[in-house]
Write an enzyme that holds these catalytic residues in place. Structure first.
Site, PDB file in Angstrom:
ATOM      1  N   ARG A  23      -1.687 -14.143   4.178  1.00  0.00           N
ATOM      2  CA  ARG A  23      -2.325 -13.363   5.260  1.00  0.00           C
ATOM      3  C   ARG A  23      -1.614 -13.583   6.599  1.00  0.00           C
ATOM      4  O   ARG A  23      -1.557 -12.664   7.427  1.00  0.00           O
ATOM      5  CB  ARG A  23      -3.825 -13.659   5.331  1.00  0.00           C
ATOM      6  CG  ARG A  23      -4.572 -12.943   4.179  1.00  0.00           C
ATOM      7  CD  ARG A  23      -6.065 -13.110   4.236  1.00  0.00           C
ATOM      8  NE  ARG A  23      -6.739 -12.453   5.335  1.00  0.00           N
ATOM      9  CZ  ARG A  23      -7.314 -11.244   5.271  1.00  0.00           C
ATOM     10  NH1 ARG A  23      -7.243 -10.511   4.160  1.00  0.00           N
ATOM     11  NH2 ARG A  23      -7.958 -10.746   6.310  1.00  0.00           N
ATOM     12  N   LYS A  69       0.826  -1.215   0.000  1.00  0.00           N
ATOM     13  CA  LYS A  69       0.000   0.000   0.000  1.00  0.00           C
ATOM     14  C   LYS A  69       0.868   1.276   0.000  1.00  0.00           C
ATOM     15  O   LYS A  69       2.086   1.200   0.246  1.00  0.00           O
ATOM     16  CB  LYS A  69      -0.933  -0.046   1.216  1.00  0.00           C
ATOM     17  CG  LYS A  69      -2.000  -1.153   1.128  1.00  0.00           C
ATOM     18  CD  LYS A  69      -2.974  -1.086   2.302  1.00  0.00           C
ATOM     19  CE  LYS A  69      -4.068  -2.140   2.188  1.00  0.00           C
ATOM     20  NZ  LYS A  69      -5.054  -2.041   3.311  1.00  0.00           N
ATOM     21  N   TYR A  95     -12.330  -2.196  -3.830  1.00  0.00           N
ATOM     22  CA  TYR A  95     -12.858  -2.370  -2.466  1.00  0.00           C
ATOM     23  C   TYR A  95     -14.390  -2.280  -2.436  1.00  0.00           C
ATOM     24  O   TYR A  95     -14.959  -1.956  -1.386  1.00  0.00           O
ATOM     25  CB  TYR A  95     -12.254  -1.315  -1.542  1.00  0.00           C
ATOM     26  CG  TYR A  95     -10.878  -1.673  -1.013  1.00  0.00           C
ATOM     27  CD1 TYR A  95     -10.683  -2.808  -0.210  1.00  0.00           C
ATOM     28  CD2 TYR A  95      -9.771  -0.872  -1.280  1.00  0.00           C
ATOM     29  CE1 TYR A  95      -9.428  -3.131   0.295  1.00  0.00           C
ATOM     30  CE2 TYR A  95      -8.511  -1.192  -0.772  1.00  0.00           C
ATOM     31  CZ  TYR A  95      -8.354  -2.326   0.017  1.00  0.00           C
ATOM     32  OH  TYR A  95      -7.114  -2.641   0.525  1.00  0.00           O
ATOM     33  N   ASN A 135      -2.223   0.395   6.764  1.00  0.00           N
ATOM     34  CA  ASN A 135      -1.714  -0.872   7.311  1.00  0.00           C
ATOM     35  C   ASN A 135      -0.820  -1.661   6.350  1.00  0.00           C
ATOM     36  O   ASN A 135      -0.775  -2.882   6.396  1.00  0.00           O
ATOM     37  CB  ASN A 135      -2.866  -1.712   7.863  1.00  0.00           C
ATOM     38  CG  ASN A 135      -3.855  -2.134   6.801  1.00  0.00           C
ATOM     39  OD1 ASN A 135      -3.728  -1.744   5.647  1.00  0.00           O
ATOM     40  ND2 ASN A 135      -4.828  -2.939   7.184  1.00  0.00           N
ATOM     41  N   THR A 175      -5.377  -7.212  10.486  1.00  0.00           N
ATOM     42  CA  THR A 175      -5.720  -5.936   9.837  1.00  0.00           C
ATOM     43  C   THR A 175      -5.265  -4.744  10.684  1.00  0.00           C
ATOM     44  O   THR A 175      -4.704  -3.781  10.160  1.00  0.00           O
ATOM     45  CB  THR A 175      -7.247  -5.861   9.626  1.00  0.00           C
ATOM     46  OG1 THR A 175      -7.666  -7.027   8.916  1.00  0.00           O
ATOM     47  CG2 THR A 175      -7.633  -4.618   8.852  1.00  0.00           C
ATOM     48  N   GLU A 221      -9.745 -10.556  -7.670  1.00  0.00           N
ATOM     49  CA  GLU A 221      -8.780  -9.468  -7.493  1.00  0.00           C
ATOM     50  C   GLU A 221      -7.622  -9.582  -8.489  1.00  0.00           C
ATOM     51  O   GLU A 221      -7.129  -8.567  -8.987  1.00  0.00           O
ATOM     52  CB  GLU A 221      -8.255  -9.483  -6.050  1.00  0.00           C
ATOM     53  CG  GLU A 221      -9.354  -9.122  -5.051  1.00  0.00           C
ATOM     54  CD  GLU A 221      -8.897  -9.188  -3.597  1.00  0.00           C
ATOM     55  OE1 GLU A 221      -7.723  -9.518  -3.332  1.00  0.00           O
ATOM     56  OE2 GLU A 221      -9.735  -8.896  -2.731  1.00  0.00           O
ATOM     57  N   HIS A 230      -2.111  -5.367   1.477  1.00  0.00           N
ATOM     58  CA  HIS A 230      -3.391  -6.071   1.277  1.00  0.00           C
ATOM     59  C   HIS A 230      -3.121  -7.503   0.868  1.00  0.00           C
ATOM     60  O   HIS A 230      -2.186  -7.774   0.105  1.00  0.00           O
ATOM     61  CB  HIS A 230      -4.209  -5.396   0.159  1.00  0.00           C
ATOM     62  CG  HIS A 230      -5.340  -6.245  -0.335  1.00  0.00           C
ATOM     63  ND1 HIS A 230      -6.567  -6.251   0.291  1.00  0.00           N
ATOM     64  CD2 HIS A 230      -5.415  -7.166  -1.337  1.00  0.00           C
ATOM     65  CE1 HIS A 230      -7.361  -7.138  -0.335  1.00  0.00           C
ATOM     66  NE2 HIS A 230      -6.685  -7.698  -1.327  1.00  0.00           N
TER      67      HIS A 230
HETATM   68  P1  GDP Z   1      -8.009  -6.814   5.354  1.00  0.00           P
HETATM   69  O1  GDP Z   1      -8.615  -7.901   4.513  1.00  0.00           O
HETATM   70  O2  GDP Z   1      -7.201  -7.362   6.497  1.00  0.00           O
HETATM   71  O3  GDP Z   1      -7.223  -5.804   4.545  1.00  0.00           O
HETATM   72  O4  GDP Z   1      -9.198  -6.016   6.055  1.00  0.00           O
HETATM   73  P2  GDP Z   1     -10.677  -5.630   5.528  1.00  0.00           P
HETATM   74  O5  GDP Z   1     -10.977  -6.324   4.244  1.00  0.00           O
HETATM   75  O6  GDP Z   1     -11.597  -5.834   6.667  1.00  0.00           O
HETATM   76  O7  GDP Z   1     -10.572  -4.069   5.294  1.00  0.00           O
HETATM   77  C1  GDP Z   1      -9.953  -3.549   4.132  1.00  0.00           C
HETATM   78  C2  GDP Z   1      -9.067  -2.399   4.513  1.00  0.00           C
HETATM   79  O8  GDP Z   1      -9.876  -1.328   4.997  1.00  0.00           O
HETATM   80  C3  GDP Z   1      -8.094  -2.666   5.683  1.00  0.00           C
HETATM   81  O9  GDP Z   1      -6.897  -3.292   5.270  1.00  0.00           O
HETATM   82  C4  GDP Z   1      -7.838  -1.282   6.204  1.00  0.00           C
HETATM   83  O10 GDP Z   1      -6.889  -0.587   5.380  1.00  0.00           O
HETATM   84  C5  GDP Z   1      -9.198  -0.620   6.030  1.00  0.00           C
HETATM   85  N1  GDP Z   1      -9.984  -0.703   7.263  1.00  0.00           N
HETATM   86  C6  GDP Z   1     -10.562  -1.802   7.812  1.00  0.00           C
HETATM   87  N2  GDP Z   1     -11.205  -1.508   8.950  1.00  0.00           N
HETATM   88  C7  GDP Z   1     -11.047  -0.176   9.122  1.00  0.00           C
HETATM   89  C8  GDP Z   1     -11.508   0.742  10.116  1.00  0.00           C
HETATM   90  O11 GDP Z   1     -12.182   0.392  11.081  1.00  0.00           O
HETATM   91  N3  GDP Z   1     -11.160   2.049   9.925  1.00  0.00           N
HETATM   92  C9  GDP Z   1     -10.410   2.457   8.862  1.00  0.00           C
HETATM   93  N4  GDP Z   1     -10.112   3.767   8.738  1.00  0.00           N
HETATM   94  N5  GDP Z   1      -9.955   1.620   7.907  1.00  0.00           N
HETATM   95  C10 GDP Z   1     -10.259   0.318   8.036  1.00  0.00           C
HETATM   96 MG    MG Z   2     -10.099  -7.791   3.103  1.00  0.00          MG
END
Ligand code: GDP
Ligand code: MG
Length: 143
Positions: free
Chosen positions: A87, A11, A51, A114, A93, A128, A117
């Site tokens: 992962r 990222k 997303y 973070n 996350t 994807e 991805h």
């Molecule tokens: P991942 O699969 O571990 O990347 O997590 P998710 O698919 O749940 O979320 C996608 C991305 O959205 C995450 O990697 C974070 O960059 C962002 N994200 C997830 N939860 C939050 C949150 O509560 N607040 C914010 N600002 N960003 C979030």
């Molecule tokens: Mg995800």
């Protein structure tokens, strides 16, 4: 064990902090092969489409703004159980919950910035990978 493919993104925060090589190195040391890669600066439309599953979430606008704030490195990784293996290397996350030695524990600053991805299932991975790569841009070395 199944040979799988997964989509990986370094990222904008991690690209900006010059961690591309270190992140790639962790994939390779853990037996994942990089079989496609490119650097891209995502448009708003590309980030929103990628997303789309999160479009109703409160953090969606912030997520799209972050993902378009600088270039990313998008890759396809291949290996045994690649989706979960990748992962595991990334960590949780939220970097505060990520296990020691994971990419997010070491390089992420917050849940929204973070570092990386990884696809969450083989079904997501298929979508994807096709979102970013044409078939002839993926170069498996297992032939
Ligand atoms: P991942 O699969 O571990 O990347 O997590 P998710 O698919 O749940 O979320 C996608 C991305 O959205 C995450 O990697 C974070 O960059 C962002 N994200 C997830 N939860 C939050 C949150 O509560 N607040 C914010 N600002 N960003 C979030
Ligand atoms: Mg995800």
């Amino acid at each position: 064990m199944a040979i799988e493919r997964t989509l990986s993104i370094v990222k904008p925060d991690a690209v900006g902090a010059n961690h591309i090589g270190e992140i790639f190195s962790r994939f390779e040391k853990n037996g994942l092969k990089i079989i496609a890669t490119k650097m891209k600066h995502l448009s708003k439309e590309e980030a929103e489409g990628f997303y789309a599953e999160h479009k109703e979430r409160g953090f969606f606008a912030d997520l799209v703004a972050f993902m378009t704030s600088g270039p990313v490195v998008v890759s396809v990784l291949e290996g045994e159980n690649a989706v979960l293996a990748h992962r595991d290397i990334l960590g949780a996350t939220n970097p505060k919950e990520a296990a020691a030695g994971t990419i997010r524990a070491d390089f992420a600053t917050s849940i929204d910035e973070n570092a990386a991805h990884g696809s969450d299932s083989t079904t997501s991975a298929e979508r994807e990978i096709a979102y970013f790569f044409a078939d002839d841009e993926v170069c498996p070395r297992t032939r």
